[in-house]
Each structure stands twice: as structure tokens, then as C-alpha cells.
Design a protein around this motif. Structure first.
Motif, PDB file in Angstrom:
ATOM      1  N   THR A  47       0.927  -1.398  -0.037  1.00  0.00           N
ATOM      2  CA  THR A  47      -0.062   0.130  -0.031  1.00  0.00           C
ATOM      3  C   THR A  47       0.939   1.291  -0.007  1.00  0.00           C
ATOM      4  O   THR A  47       2.216   0.928   0.094  1.00  0.00           O
ATOM      5  CB  THR A  47      -0.946  -0.024   1.316  1.00  0.00           C
ATOM      6  OG1 THR A  47      -0.017   0.023   2.423  1.00  0.00           O
ATOM      7  CG2 THR A  47      -1.664  -1.355   1.210  1.00  0.00           C
ATOM      8  N   PRO A  48       0.191   2.428  -0.291  1.00  0.00           N
ATOM      9  CA  PRO A  48       1.058   3.692   0.031  1.00  0.00           C
ATOM     10  C   PRO A  48       1.913   3.787   1.213  1.00  0.00           C
ATOM     11  O   PRO A  48       2.875   4.161   1.383  1.00  0.00           O
ATOM     12  CB  PRO A  48       0.084   4.652  -0.438  1.00  0.00           C
ATOM     13  CG  PRO A  48      -0.855   4.014  -1.243  1.00  0.00           C
ATOM     14  CD  PRO A  48      -0.980   2.890  -0.772  1.00  0.00           C
ATOM     15  N   ALA A  49       1.191   3.458   2.528  1.00  0.00           N
ATOM     16  CA  ALA A  49       1.546   3.485   3.776  1.00  0.00           C
ATOM     17  C   ALA A  49       2.828   2.463   3.908  1.00  0.00           C
ATOM     18  O   ALA A  49       3.847   2.937   4.356  1.00  0.00           O
ATOM     19  CB  ALA A  49       0.571   3.046   4.634  1.00  0.00           C
ATOM     20  N   ALA A  50       2.811   1.232   3.191  1.00  0.00           N
ATOM     21  CA  ALA A  50       3.818   0.339   3.285  1.00  0.00           C
ATOM     22  C   ALA A  50       4.993   0.780   2.384  1.00  0.00           C
ATOM     23  O   ALA A  50       6.236   0.735   3.051  1.00  0.00           O
ATOM     24  CB  ALA A  50       3.572  -0.991   2.763  1.00  0.00           C
ATOM     25  N   ILE A  51       4.816   1.461   1.439  1.00  0.00           N
ATOM     26  CA  ILE A  51       5.903   2.345   0.428  1.00  0.00           C
ATOM     27  C   ILE A  51       6.481   3.210   1.289  1.00  0.00           C
ATOM     28  O   ILE A  51       7.965   3.133   1.468  1.00  0.00           O
ATOM     29  CB  ILE A  51       5.331   2.623  -0.834  1.00  0.00           C
ATOM     30  CG1 ILE A  51       4.761   1.531  -1.560  1.00  0.00           C
ATOM     31  CG2 ILE A  51       6.308   3.491  -1.565  1.00  0.00           C
ATOM     32  CD1 ILE A  51       5.916   0.484  -2.440  1.00  0.00           C
ATOM     33  N   GLY A  52       5.861   3.875   1.739  1.00  0.00           N
ATOM     34  CA  GLY A  52       6.441   5.046   2.833  1.00  0.00           C
ATOM     35  C   GLY A  52       7.211   4.355   4.090  1.00  0.00           C
ATOM     36  O   GLY A  52       8.362   4.941   4.358  1.00  0.00           O
ATOM     37  N   PHE A  53       6.620   3.263   4.488  1.00  0.00           N
ATOM     38  CA  PHE A  53       7.616   2.806   5.780  1.00  0.00           C
ATOM     39  C   PHE A  53       8.809   2.076   5.105  1.00  0.00           C
ATOM     40  O   PHE A  53       9.979   2.383   5.832  1.00  0.00           O
ATOM     41  CB  PHE A  53       6.616   1.600   6.262  1.00  0.00           C
ATOM     42  CG  PHE A  53       7.380   1.019   7.452  1.00  0.00           C
ATOM     43  CD1 PHE A  53       7.716   1.624   8.449  1.00  0.00           C
ATOM     44  CD2 PHE A  53       7.149  -0.287   7.360  1.00  0.00           C
ATOM     45  CE1 PHE A  53       8.277   0.977   9.718  1.00  0.00           C
ATOM     46  CE2 PHE A  53       7.997  -1.010   8.233  1.00  0.00           C
ATOM     47  CZ  PHE A  53       8.365  -0.343   9.506  1.00  0.00           C
ATOM     48  N   LEU A  54       8.758   1.415   4.207  1.00  0.00           N
ATOM     49  CA  LEU A  54       9.998   0.743   3.519  1.00  0.00           C
ATOM     50  C   LEU A  54      11.095   2.079   3.086  1.00  0.00           C
ATOM     51  O   LEU A  54      12.215   1.769   3.369  1.00  0.00           O
ATOM     52  CB  LEU A  54       9.455  -0.013   2.370  1.00  0.00           C
ATOM     53  CG  LEU A  54       8.735  -1.287   2.634  1.00  0.00           C
ATOM     54  CD1 LEU A  54       8.602  -2.129   1.656  1.00  0.00           C
ATOM     55  CD2 LEU A  54       9.651  -2.233   3.839  1.00  0.00           C
ATOM     56  N   ALA A  55      10.389   3.037   2.603  1.00  0.00           N
ATOM     57  CA  ALA A  55      11.276   4.263   2.407  1.00  0.00           C
ATOM     58  C   ALA A  55      11.930   4.785   3.356  1.00  0.00           C
ATOM     59  O   ALA A  55      13.183   5.020   3.663  1.00  0.00           O
ATOM     60  CB  ALA A  55      10.595   5.352   1.544  1.00  0.00           C
ATOM     61  N   GLY A  56      11.222   4.744   4.476  1.00  0.00           N
ATOM     62  CA  GLY A  56      11.676   5.360   5.766  1.00  0.00           C
ATOM     63  C   GLY A  56      12.598   4.559   6.600  1.00  0.00           C
ATOM     64  O   GLY A  56      13.595   5.116   7.480  1.00  0.00           O
ATOM     65  N   ILE A  57      12.918   3.399   6.038  1.00  0.00           N
ATOM     66  CA  ILE A  57      14.034   2.510   6.698  1.00  0.00           C
ATOM     67  C   ILE A  57      15.151   2.412   5.635  1.00  0.00           C
ATOM     68  O   ILE A  57      16.152   1.559   5.601  1.00  0.00           O
ATOM     69  CB  ILE A  57      13.530   1.040   7.111  1.00  0.00           C
ATOM     70  CG1 ILE A  57      13.123   0.222   5.944  1.00  0.00           C
ATOM     71  CG2 ILE A  57      12.543   1.034   8.430  1.00  0.00           C
ATOM     72  CD1 ILE A  57      12.863  -1.307   6.328  1.00  0.00           C
ATOM     73  N   GLY A  58      14.902   3.314   4.379  1.00  0.00           N
ATOM     74  CA  GLY A  58      16.254   3.498   3.793  1.00  0.00           C
ATOM     75  C   GLY A  58      16.159   2.490   2.367  1.00  0.00           C
ATOM     76  O   GLY A  58      17.120   2.481   1.494  1.00  0.00           O
ATOM     77  N   LEU A  59      15.093   1.820   1.998  1.00  0.00           N
ATOM     78  CA  LEU A  59      15.013   0.842   0.830  1.00  0.00           C
ATOM     79  C   LEU A  59      14.796   1.514  -0.266  1.00  0.00           C
ATOM     80  O   LEU A  59      14.184   2.717  -0.376  1.00  0.00           O
ATOM     81  CB  LEU A  59      14.266  -0.429   1.228  1.00  0.00           C
ATOM     82  CG  LEU A  59      14.370  -1.447   2.308  1.00  0.00           C
ATOM     83  CD1 LEU A  59      13.313  -2.249   2.286  1.00  0.00           C
ATOM     84  CD2 LEU A  59      15.591  -1.821   2.420  1.00  0.00           C
ATOM     85  N   THR A  60      15.421   1.099  -1.392  1.00  0.00           N
ATOM     86  CA  THR A  60      15.520   1.626  -2.616  1.00  0.00           C
ATOM     87  C   THR A  60      14.514   0.658  -3.671  1.00  0.00           C
ATOM     88  O   THR A  60      13.800   1.235  -4.625  1.00  0.00           O
ATOM     89  CB  THR A  60      16.368   2.242  -3.215  1.00  0.00           C
ATOM     90  OG1 THR A  60      17.432   1.289  -3.518  1.00  0.00           O
ATOM     91  CG2 THR A  60      16.740   3.442  -2.378  1.00  0.00           C
ATOM     92  N   THR A  61      14.940  -0.603  -3.441  1.00  0.00           N
ATOM     93  CA  THR A  61      14.273  -1.686  -4.353  1.00  0.00           C
ATOM     94  C   THR A  61      14.102  -2.841  -3.567  1.00  0.00           C
ATOM     95  O   THR A  61      14.517  -3.079  -2.519  1.00  0.00           O
ATOM     96  CB  THR A  61      15.477  -2.221  -5.224  1.00  0.00           C
ATOM     97  OG1 THR A  61      16.411  -2.807  -4.972  1.00  0.00           O
ATOM     98  CG2 THR A  61      15.895  -0.922  -6.131  1.00  0.00           C
TER      99      THR A  61
END
Length: 236
Positions: free
Chosen positions: A145-159
Motif C-alpha cells: 500500500t502507499p503506507a507500506a511504501i512510505g514505511f520501507l522508504a523510511g528504513i532506507g530501501l530503494t528496491t
């Protein structure tokens, strides 16, 4: 029929995808946090950082500079001092509590706290309080979801590794079917199944399917089905 489908469907081979393109896809791996979030004790308010014990003992504290979010240098807060701090900024060693600015009075460089309910540790997000290094951040099979994408970006992931969207084809059959918008002949009805199924697929974040329209003729249907199966993961 459901049992037959379950027993004859396989997951597609996972692929790596940039995070910004992964919304609506299904995660193909467990994700573990590579770092603590936050990575340092962090102020959750605009206010003043201080040692709760120092304040309790003295009742007033001298203001010692300020810390904005993004400040990179680290310093020790001297005893008996308080530092102006902003939301998201690191709470320095020597401080363990943040008091909201609305509950303070400043005279010259002296801070007076007007919060009888203040407790040690208030308004400080401890290191790793959102997630700690090595903790399960998102489980395999999760919808991105958009929230999951934001969370993963928040821990530094790009792919990330995801299950790709299947290529879907729809075969519409029936001599009596007419395309909506065209005049109906005698014995005809408007074809709606392809629109219904396409909408359901797109609502499930799948790309628009290819739609084949075939008359009730065995040879034509067999050829179309062969073509669809060759070029699709799923045929409806």
C-alpha cells in the motif's frame, strides 16, 4: 472449481522493482529493518530538552543554545542547562525529557517550566522505538500500500523483491454480443463481461488486460485460446 484453480496455479518468479513502482504489488520476501528508527533519541515536540532530575532539583534551568532537526554535531548538555529543541531534532546526551514550548516561560536566558504533570522521558522518541535493527518490518505476501511504501522508504530501501503482475487476457465469445455504443440488431445484447472483468482486475492493481472477441466457431476459438495462452499468465 475453486479447488481445481488452487491446485493448478503457481506464483510467478519474483522480480526486483524500484520502490516507487511497487505500489499495489505483493511482497515476495520478508523485509527486516537494517537500522534503528529513529536512529537516535528524537524530540517529538518543539520545546526544551533537559535533564528531568536537574529540573526537579533546581526548579529553573539556564537555556544553552538550540538544536534544529538535521543538526549533525553531537554535544553533551551540561548539568543544570536546557536546550531549545525542535520536532525531529536529536535529544543530546545529558537530556532525557522534552517539555512543550507552550508549557514554558522564559525570562532572559532562564527557563521556567509550568507543567506539573511533566514526567521523565516525556516527548522523547527512544532509539528504535518505531522499529529496531533486525526486526521484521514487513512480511512476505503483504500488499504494498502507499503506507507500506512510505514505511520501507523510511528504513532506507530503494528496491524490493515483488511478485510481478500477471499478464491477463479475456476471451469474449458469443454471436449475440454487440459492442456498447453500436446499434443492437434483433437477437443481440450488449457485451458487458469484458468491462466488468477488466474493471475488477484494474481495481486489484493489475494492468489493463487484452480482450479478444470471438464468434461461436470452434476453429476460431481454439486459435484465439492458443494465442492467449501463449502470451498470458492468466486467461479468463
Amino acid at each position: 472449481a475453486k479447488e481445481f484453480i488452487q491446485n493448478n496455479c503457481n506464483t510467478l518468479k519474483p522480480v526486483q522493482l524500484p520502490l516507487q513502482e511497487a505500489v499495489g504489488r505483493i511482497l515476495a520476501e520478508n523485509i527486516y529493518a537494517p537500522l534503528d528508527i529513529p536512529a537516535y533519541p528524537q524530540s517529538s515536540m518543539d520545546g526544551y530538552a533537559l535533564s528531568f532530575e536537574d529540573w526537579k532539583n533546581s526548579g529553573e534551568l539556564q537555556i544553552f543554545g538550540e538544536i534544529a532537526a538535521g543538526r549533525g554535531d553531537k554535544f553533551q548538555l551540561p548539568a543544570g542547562k536546557a536546550v531549545r529543541i525542535f520536532t525531529g531534532a536529536p535529544v543530546p546526551p545529558g537530556a532525557d525529557t522534552v517539555v512543550m514550548q507552550e508549557k514554558c516561560r522564559v525570562t532572559g536566558d532562564i527557563l521556567f517550566i509550568e507543567d506539573s504533570l511533566l514526567k521523565s522521558g516525556d516527548n522523547v522518541r527512544p532509539t528504535g522505538s518505531e522499529i529496531s535493527t533486525g526486526a521484521l518490518a514487513l512480511e512476505k505476501g503483504s500488499l504494498l500500500t502507499p503506507a507500506a511504501i512510505g514505511f520501507l522508504a523510511g528504513i532506507g530501501l530503494t528496491t524490493i523483491s515483488i511478485y510481478p503482475a500477471p499478464v491477463v487476457s479475456i476471451i469474449v465469445t458469443g454471436n449475440e454480443l454487440q459492442t456498447p455504443g453500436k446499434p443492437l440488431g434483433y437477437g443481440q445484447v450488449y457485451e458487458s463481461n469484458s468491462l466488468t472483468l477488466s474493471s475488477a482486475l484494474m481495481q486489484a492493481s493489475l494492468p489493463p488486460p487484452k480482450v479478444y472477441r470471438v464468434e461461436d466457431q470452434l476453429e476460431s476459438l481454439a486459435k484465439t485460446l492458443e494465442d492467449a495462452l501463449e502470451n498470458s499468465d492468466i486467461v479468463l
